[in-house]
Design an enzyme around this catalytic site. Structure first.
Site, PDB file in Angstrom:
ATOM      1  N   TYR A 176      -9.938  54.831  -2.200  1.00 10.91           N
ATOM      2  CA  TYR A 176     -11.242  55.454  -2.436  1.00 10.91           C
ATOM      3  C   TYR A 176     -11.088  56.888  -2.962  1.00 10.91           C
ATOM      4  O   TYR A 176     -11.979  57.399  -3.624  1.00 10.91           O
ATOM      5  CB  TYR A 176     -12.055  55.511  -1.138  1.00 10.91           C
ATOM      6  CG  TYR A 176     -12.844  54.262  -0.821  1.00 10.91           C
ATOM      7  CD1 TYR A 176     -12.258  53.008  -0.841  1.00 10.91           C
ATOM      8  CD2 TYR A 176     -14.188  54.354  -0.480  1.00 10.91           C
ATOM      9  CE1 TYR A 176     -12.981  51.878  -0.534  1.00 10.91           C
ATOM     10  CE2 TYR A 176     -14.929  53.225  -0.162  1.00 10.91           C
ATOM     11  CZ  TYR A 176     -14.325  51.992  -0.195  1.00 10.91           C
ATOM     12  OH  TYR A 176     -15.050  50.870   0.114  1.00 10.91           O
ATOM     13  N   ASP A 198     -17.615  43.711   6.576  1.00 12.28           N
ATOM     14  CA  ASP A 198     -18.771  42.903   6.169  1.00 12.28           C
ATOM     15  C   ASP A 198     -18.649  41.484   6.727  1.00 12.28           C
ATOM     16  O   ASP A 198     -19.648  40.848   7.075  1.00 12.28           O
ATOM     17  CB  ASP A 198     -18.896  42.835   4.638  1.00 12.28           C
ATOM     18  CG  ASP A 198     -19.762  43.955   4.075  1.00 12.28           C
ATOM     19  OD1 ASP A 198     -19.716  45.069   4.636  1.00 12.28           O
ATOM     20  OD2 ASP A 198     -20.481  43.715   3.079  1.00 12.28           O
ATOM     21  N   ASP A 217      -5.090  39.044   3.887  1.00 15.18           N
ATOM     22  CA  ASP A 217      -5.695  37.767   3.465  1.00 15.18           C
ATOM     23  C   ASP A 217      -5.772  36.796   4.650  1.00 15.18           C
ATOM     24  O   ASP A 217      -6.792  36.152   4.883  1.00 15.18           O
ATOM     25  CB  ASP A 217      -4.938  37.152   2.270  1.00 15.18           C
ATOM     26  CG  ASP A 217      -3.427  37.143   2.438  1.00 15.18           C
ATOM     27  OD1 ASP A 217      -2.918  37.759   3.383  1.00 15.18           O
ATOM     28  OD2 ASP A 217      -2.749  36.501   1.603  1.00 15.18           O
ATOM     29  N   LYS A 237      -1.021  44.773   3.794  1.00 15.31           N
ATOM     30  CA  LYS A 237      -0.575  43.861   2.731  1.00 15.31           C
ATOM     31  C   LYS A 237       0.860  44.265   2.387  1.00 15.31           C
ATOM     32  O   LYS A 237       1.189  44.628   1.254  1.00 15.31           O
ATOM     33  CB  LYS A 237      -1.526  43.979   1.524  1.00 15.31           C
ATOM     34  CG  LYS A 237      -1.312  42.942   0.430  1.00 15.31           C
ATOM     35  CD  LYS A 237      -1.697  41.531   0.829  1.00 15.31           C
ATOM     36  CE  LYS A 237      -1.302  40.532  -0.246  1.00 15.31           C
ATOM     37  NZ  LYS A 237      -1.486  39.126   0.166  1.00 15.31           N
TER      38      LYS A 237
HETATM   39  C1  IPM Z   1     -19.582  50.997   3.706  1.00 11.48           C
HETATM   40  C2  IPM Z   1     -20.123  50.937   2.288  1.00 11.48           C
HETATM   41  C3  IPM Z   1     -19.588  52.121   1.498  1.00 11.48           C
HETATM   42  C4  IPM Z   1     -18.072  52.047   1.495  1.00 11.48           C
HETATM   43  C5  IPM Z   1     -20.155  52.220   0.053  1.00 11.48           C
HETATM   44  C6  IPM Z   1     -21.652  52.295   0.042  1.00 11.48           C
HETATM   45  C7  IPM Z   1     -19.546  53.363  -0.713  1.00 11.48           C
HETATM   46  O1  IPM Z   1     -19.813  49.724   1.691  1.00 11.48           O
HETATM   47  O2  IPM Z   1     -19.777  52.028   4.369  1.00 11.48           O
HETATM   48  O3  IPM Z   1     -18.991  50.010   4.142  1.00 11.48           O
HETATM   49  O4  IPM Z   1     -17.491  51.319   0.674  1.00 11.48           O
HETATM   50  O5  IPM Z   1     -17.458  52.746   2.307  1.00 11.48           O
HETATM   51 MG    MG Z   2     -18.969  48.324   3.014  1.00 10.02          MG
END
Ligand code: IPM
Ligand code: MG
Length: 360
Positions: A141, A251, A223, A191
């Site tokens: 990031y 997620d 994975d 990984k």
């Molecule tokens: C999260 C979100 C953020 C991330 C985005 C909105 C930049 O997906 O907090 O999980 O990737 O960190």
């Molecule tokens: Mg996210």
């Protein structure tokens, strides 16, 4: 106690869920005799519209001054074609970095009232109770070089995943400590069969592990971890991983919990002299522009983030427990938003917020 809190509602449903989270904070403060001092700041798409900058200087200053920051979500579809530098998300990455909140704690629990909300079979998700610890201020990031050069078929894009020994060591120590306070099991996810960053990660894990002989450690490739999360989620207690893997895996946690709208998060940096953590608190979900402004958003991830704030930034364990108990009570009542697939008419964002307040 004086609670100086900066709220950063952001975009889309971020404003709606933050509104409910603030109501809950107000309720806790009046119920337990604390003084709440709220300030609000701009971040993300709304900040670009009003100031031209997704992370205005004023927001940075207010966040650094506050005891804790409560965030909604950022992101608006009109910025979809913009380069990363000009997008709302740049503001989110900016505030995380400015506060130095390197440890993102994302608890994933399957409440018994929500067992039918997950698309997975009940016997698989039942009893799920884990914390995903995501490294938040390093990795791909933030790594440089990054960018796109050239045009058309000559275009070339580059991103860099980079970690130092110390960045890995501090997040691992945080994860080991958390495991110590729970079921004493830590799973490190990497990984290392492909990436040098992961090879260093695994080496640091093995060097630090002897400091925590009471914690059982295992390693999973990312994975395989994605698969184990849905095959056997109960095998996880604390899961620790780098920034992008943690983003993706958390997620998946939303599916286990019944809805991503349920997931709270706490992003912690160093401890202040008082012992309280520097903290940024935000639900895991995004700004969901498709349902924004309709009262459909589930505020429980944001409200759960308030509970985390009370605990980590203020040491108010009793108050945090009261908020979490109120969330559970509301879930048991069945008055929940549409994402949780209630039997009757779904409740609105405001009704759920009011029900939590009433239960405190
Ligand atoms: C999260 C979100 C953020 C991330 C985005 C909105 C930049 O997906 O907090 O999980 O990737 O960190
Ligand atoms: Mg996210």
């Amino acid at each position: 106690m004086d609670l100086r809190i900066l709220t950063v509602p952001g975009d889309g449903i971020g404003t709606e869920v933050t509104h409910e989270a603030v109501r809950v904070l107000e309720r806790v403060c009046s119920r337990y005799g604390h003084q709440l001092h709220l300030t609000e700041a701009l971040l993300g798409g709304i900040a670009i519209h009003k100031t031209g900058n997704p992370f205005p200087e004023e927001t940075r200053k207010l966040a650094l001054e506050a005891d804790a920051t409560l965030m909604g979500a950022v992101g608006l579809p009109e910025f979809d074609k913009m380069p990363p530098d000009k997008r709302p998300e740049k503001g989110l990455l900016g505030i995380r970095k400015a506060l130095g909140v390197y440890a993102n704690l994302r608890p994933v629990r399957t409440y018994s009232a929500l067992i039918d909300s997950s698309p997975l079979k009940n016997h698989l998700v039942e009893g799920t109770d884990m914390i995903i610890v995501r490294e938040l201020t390093g990795g791909i990031y933030y790594g440089t070089p990054r960018g796109i050069t050239g045009e058309g078929t000559q275009a070339h894009a580059v991103n860099t995943m980079a970690y130092t020994y110390d960045e890995i060591a501090r997040i691992l120590r945080m994860a080991f400590q958390l495991a110590r306070g729970r079921r004493k099991k830590l799973t490190s996810v990497d990984k290392s069969n492909v990436l040098e960053c992961s090879q260093l990660w695994r080496k640091v894990v093995l060097e630090i592990a002897p400091e925590f002989p009471d914690v059982t450690l295992d390693h999973l490739l990312v994975d395989n971890c994605a698969m184990q999360l849905v095959l056997n989620p109960r095998r996880f207690d604390v899961l620790v991983t780098e920034n992008m893997f943690g983003d993706i895996l958390s997620d998946e946690g939303g599916v286990l919990a019944g809805s991503i709208g349920m997931l709270p998060s706490a992003s912690l940096g160093d401890r202040r002299p008082s012992g309280a953590w520097v903290g940024l608190y935000e639900p895991v979900h995004g700004s969901a522009p498709d349902i924004a402004g309709q009262g459909k958003a589930n505020p429980l991830g944001a409200i759960g983030s308030v509970a985390a704030m009370l605990e980590y930034s203020f040491g108010l364990k009793k108050e945090a427990a009261a908020v979490n108990a109120a969330i559970e009570q509301v879930l048991n009542s069945g008055r929940v938003t549409a994402d949780l697939k209630p039997k009757g008419t779904p409740a609105t964002t405001g009704e759920v917020g009011a029900a939590v307040c009433e239960a405190i």
